[in-house]
Design a protein around this motif. Structure first.
Motif, mmCIF file in Angstrom:
data_model
loop_
_atom_site.group_PDB
_atom_site.id
_atom_site.type_symbol
_atom_site.label_atom_id
_atom_site.label_comp_id
_atom_site.label_asym_id
_atom_site.label_seq_id
_atom_site.Cartn_x
_atom_site.Cartn_y
_atom_site.Cartn_z
ATOM 1 N N PHE A 1 -17.838 114.857 57.577
ATOM 2 C CA PHE A 1 -16.740 115.145 58.499
ATOM 3 C C PHE A 1 -15.618 114.119 58.390
ATOM 4 C CE2 PHE A 1 -19.846 117.638 61.168
ATOM 5 C CZ PHE A 1 -19.169 118.843 61.042
ATOM 6 N N SER A 2 -15.893 112.962 57.827
ATOM 7 C CA SER A 2 -14.889 111.916 57.736
ATOM 8 C C SER A 2 -14.123 112.024 56.419
ATOM 9 C CB SER A 2 -15.562 110.544 57.824
ATOM 10 O OG SER A 2 -14.639 109.512 57.538
ATOM 11 N N PRO A 3 -12.781 112.046 56.451
ATOM 12 C CA PRO A 3 -11.991 112.115 55.211
ATOM 13 C C PRO A 3 -12.279 110.936 54.268
ATOM 14 C CG PRO A 3 -10.614 112.573 57.125
ATOM 15 C CD PRO A 3 -11.924 112.097 57.644
ATOM 16 N N LYS A 4 -12.643 109.793 54.846
ATOM 17 C CA LYS A 4 -12.949 108.619 54.028
ATOM 18 C C LYS A 4 -14.442 108.444 53.792
ATOM 19 C CE LYS A 4 -8.798 106.088 55.424
ATOM 20 N NZ LYS A 4 -8.282 104.826 55.993
ATOM 21 N N GLY A 5 -15.242 109.412 54.231
ATOM 22 C CA GLY A 5 -16.681 109.347 53.999
ATOM 23 C C GLY A 5 -17.413 108.320 54.829
ATOM 24 N N LYS A 6 -16.832 107.935 55.969
ATOM 25 C CA LYS A 6 -17.479 106.943 56.828
ATOM 26 C C LYS A 6 -18.349 107.619 57.883
ATOM 27 C CE LYS A 6 -13.947 103.366 56.252
ATOM 28 N NZ LYS A 6 -13.026 102.426 56.947
ATOM 29 N N VAL A 7 -19.379 106.910 58.329
ATOM 30 C CA VAL A 7 -20.307 107.447 59.320
ATOM 31 C C VAL A 7 -19.799 107.116 60.721
ATOM 32 C CG1 VAL A 7 -22.674 107.391 60.210
ATOM 33 C CG2 VAL A 7 -22.242 107.190 57.742
ATOM 34 N N ASN A 8 -19.733 108.122 61.566
ATOM 35 C CA ASN A 8 -19.345 107.927 62.962
ATOM 36 C C ASN A 8 -20.567 107.459 63.753
ATOM 37 O OD1 ASN A 8 -18.656 108.178 65.676
ATOM 38 N ND2 ASN A 8 -17.401 110.002 65.329
ATOM 39 N N PRO A 9 -20.552 106.252 64.328
ATOM 40 C CA PRO A 9 -21.724 105.766 65.076
ATOM 41 C C PRO A 9 -22.134 106.702 66.204
ATOM 42 C CG PRO A 9 -20.150 103.983 64.735
ATOM 43 C CD PRO A 9 -19.471 105.251 64.295
ATOM 44 N N ALA A 10 -21.161 107.371 66.821
ATOM 45 C CA ALA A 10 -21.477 108.298 67.910
ATOM 46 C C ALA A 10 -22.273 109.488 67.395
ATOM 47 C CB ALA A 10 -20.186 108.771 68.586
ATOM 48 N N HIS A 11 -21.899 109.984 66.199
ATOM 49 C CA HIS A 11 -22.670 111.069 65.579
ATOM 50 C C HIS A 11 -24.110 110.622 65.341
ATOM 51 C CE1 HIS A 11 -18.953 113.236 63.662
ATOM 52 N NE2 HIS A 11 -19.033 113.398 64.967
ATOM 53 N N PHE A 12 -24.228 109.460 64.733
ATOM 54 C CA PHE A 12 -25.555 108.967 64.372
ATOM 55 C C PHE A 12 -26.431 108.762 65.611
ATOM 56 C CE2 PHE A 12 -28.370 105.328 63.172
ATOM 57 C CZ PHE A 12 -29.128 106.007 62.233
ATOM 58 N N ALA B 1 -31.537 121.207 63.186
ATOM 59 C CA ALA B 1 -31.169 120.629 64.481
ATOM 60 C C ALA B 1 -30.108 119.546 64.323
ATOM 61 C CB ALA B 1 -32.409 120.054 65.165
ATOM 62 N N ALA B 2 -30.250 118.695 63.316
ATOM 63 C CA ALA B 2 -29.264 117.641 63.085
ATOM 64 C C ALA B 2 -27.899 118.240 62.746
ATOM 65 C CB ALA B 2 -29.734 116.719 61.967
ATOM 66 N N ALA B 3 -27.898 119.297 61.952
ATOM 67 C CA ALA B 3 -26.636 119.959 61.598
ATOM 68 C C ALA B 3 -25.973 120.577 62.824
ATOM 69 C CB ALA B 3 -26.894 121.026 60.531
ATOM 70 N N VAL B 4 -26.766 121.301 63.608
ATOM 71 C CA VAL B 4 -26.231 121.936 64.814
ATOM 72 C C VAL B 4 -25.727 120.887 65.795
ATOM 73 C CG1 VAL B 4 -26.890 123.265 66.867
ATOM 74 C CG2 VAL B 4 -27.609 124.033 64.607
ATOM 75 N N SER B 5 -26.488 119.818 65.954
ATOM 76 C CA SER B 5 -26.106 118.759 66.889
ATOM 77 C C SER B 5 -24.814 118.070 66.464
ATOM 78 C CB SER B 5 -27.243 117.741 66.985
ATOM 79 O OG SER B 5 -26.907 116.688 67.852
ATOM 80 N N THR B 6 -24.695 117.746 65.184
ATOM 81 C CA THR B 6 -23.498 117.054 64.703
ATOM 82 C C THR B 6 -22.268 117.946 64.794
ATOM 83 O OG1 THR B 6 -24.923 115.859 63.137
ATOM 84 C CG2 THR B 6 -22.549 115.693 62.803
ATOM 85 N N VAL B 7 -22.425 119.201 64.405
ATOM 86 C CA VAL B 7 -21.295 120.153 64.501
ATOM 87 C C VAL B 7 -20.902 120.352 65.962
ATOM 88 C CG1 VAL B 7 -20.598 122.541 64.108
ATOM 89 C CG2 VAL B 7 -21.849 121.299 62.331
ATOM 90 N N GLY B 8 -21.911 120.485 66.837
ATOM 91 C CA GLY B 8 -21.615 120.639 68.254
ATOM 92 C C GLY B 8 -20.893 119.438 68.825
ATOM 93 N N PHE B 9 -21.310 118.243 68.430
ATOM 94 C CA PHE B 9 -20.653 117.019 68.895
ATOM 95 C C PHE B 9 -19.200 116.983 68.436
ATOM 96 C CE2 PHE B 9 -19.326 112.640 68.704
ATOM 97 C CZ PHE B 9 -19.915 112.042 69.806
ATOM 98 N N GLN B 10 -18.954 117.467 67.236
ATOM 99 C CA GLN B 10 -17.617 117.390 66.656
ATOM 100 C C GLN B 10 -16.661 118.418 67.255
ATOM 101 O OE1 GLN B 10 -16.710 115.112 64.500
ATOM 102 N NE2 GLN B 10 -14.669 115.860 63.920
#
Length: 403
Positions: A255-266, A297-306
């Motif tokens: 989801f990040s244009p620079k390929g960075k991990v969002n701590p909130a997602h994690f 579940a991880a995919a659904v959760s991350t997409v839902g968060f976004q």
């Protein structure tokens, strides 16, 4: 012009808490006794699980709630307060049937564990309204939600032949949607514009991550408590948690244009696999089923968060709501696939759908009624400028104004 100070709760909080606790003591004096005929081996087997649940409820959820810069004391302190009130209240409500037939409520380690799991549902809901309520709101909320939770369990056991393990499904779905209805009822104009003091920093997020790690470590015990096949539950949950941790990092980077991990997602999505597998545990037979469930579940959760935007302080929808519904769906599909008899498969599907509808209806109704009650000004809700602020409720000597 808004008042400089938050409204005082002295005339409401102290009498309410003391009256409530004295009421619990009086009821316990007359009607509660500890079960004496307990097998030593059973106690030895159950006590470690009881400790694990304690760690999740008090340390896991407590540290998880400290991510806000100016609401750390309130997040962890009120978590402890609500957990102990909810556990006492749940013990009494769960023992009502025993009192009705025997005249006494008998408690043991198992009843304590079940009571704490009821309280965990409340802690999930509180995450949706964290920072926008005061302690009196939270106490009313725990009393009403635990009552609704026990009522929902009674309805399921009375109207449908529901197995006890579905308690996990009730816990996540009931708690998540109760909290979401509540945050909708308590909507404020600042909710989408952003509250002045709703801020994060690296230190508070690190403490919150510690709470996530506690939950992650002890989640296998949580999912295995009410099942006879504990080894299978523990292994499946651990694999699911591992997969969701890996998947949440990968999807967040996408989801990040620079390929960075969002701590909130994690932080929010790392537990999604444990939630989904806990709900679908009765139907999971093989490790790959648990791992696939966690990946979805991880995919659904991350997409839902976004993309699903609602003012849900602790991302309850993406952490518990969506993975819980996904786990329910996976259990339905797997159970139908495993049934050789079409009649039994249809019958199970009908009961399974009814169980979800009853849980959602009870959760939404109780959440709505609780929200309407909490809207009353008599409870002195904090002003917008005092939301997410520890100083509204806690005394800090180093910040005191010297005259």
């Amino acid at each position: 012009m808004a008042p400089k100070y938050a409204p005082s709760l002295r005339s409401r909080l102290a009498p309410f808490l003391l009256s409530l606790q004295i009421g619990f003591v009086v009821v316990c004096y007359f009607y509660v006794e500890i079960e004496s005929n307990v097998n030593g081996i059973k106690f030895s087997n159950l006590y470690p699980v009881f400790q694990d649940v304690n760690v999740m409820v008090f340390l896991g959820f407590g540290f998880l709630s400290t991510f806000l810069v100016r609401y750390g004391f309130s997040g962890s302190g009120f978590n402890l307060l609500i957990a102990v009130i909810g556990t006492q209240w749940a013990l009494l409500l769960n023992g009502f049937e025993s009192w009705y037939y025997r005249g006494k409520i008998r408690i043991d380690l198992n009843s304590l564990v079940v009571a704490e799991m009821c309280t965990a549902s409340v802690l999930i809901s509180i995450g949706a309204v964290q920072g926008k309520t005061n302690p009196v709101h939270l106490i009313l909320m725990v009393l009403l939600e635990v009552f609704g939770f026990v009522l929902n369990e009674w309805l399921l056991q009375t109207l449908l032949p529901v197995r006890q393990l579905n308690f996990i499904m009730v816990l996540h779905i009931f708690g998540a949607f109760f909290g979401l209805v509540l945050t909708w009822i308590l909507y404020r104009k600042e909710s989408f514009q952003g509250f002045e003091k709703e801020k994060l920093d690296r230190k508070t997020e690190l403490f919150s991550m510690l709470g996530t790690v506690f939950l992650w470590m002890f989640w296998p015990s949580f999912n295995s408590i009410l099942t006879e096949e504990r080894l299978s539950a523990v292994c499946s949950t651990y694999l699911a948690l591992a997969v969701s941790a890996v998947a949440s990092v990968a999807i967040s980077a996408l989801f990040s244009p620079k390929g960075k991990v969002n701590p909130a997602h994690f932080q929010s999505c790392i537990l999604a696999g444990g939630v989904a597998v806990g709900v679908s545990m009765p139907a999971i037979r093989y490790p790959w089923e648990a791992m696939t469930t966690a990946l979805a579940a991880a995919a659904v959760s991350t997409v839902g968060f976004q993309y699903l935007k609602c003012h849900d302080t602790c991302s309850v929808l993406s952490t518990h709501g969506l993975p819980g519904l996904l786990g329910w769906l996976i259990q339905l599909l797997l159970q139908i696939q495993q049934c050789d008899d079409h009649t039994m498969a249809i019958r199970f599907a009908v009961f399974h759908i009814y169980a979800l509808l009853i849980t959602l209806a009870t959760s939404l109704t109780m959440g709505f009624l609780t929200g309407v009650l909490l809207k009353w000004d008599i409870w002195r809700p904090p002003q917008d400028k005092k939301c997410f602020d520890d100083q509204a409720f806690w005394k800090f000597e180093h910040l005191a104004v010297r005259k």
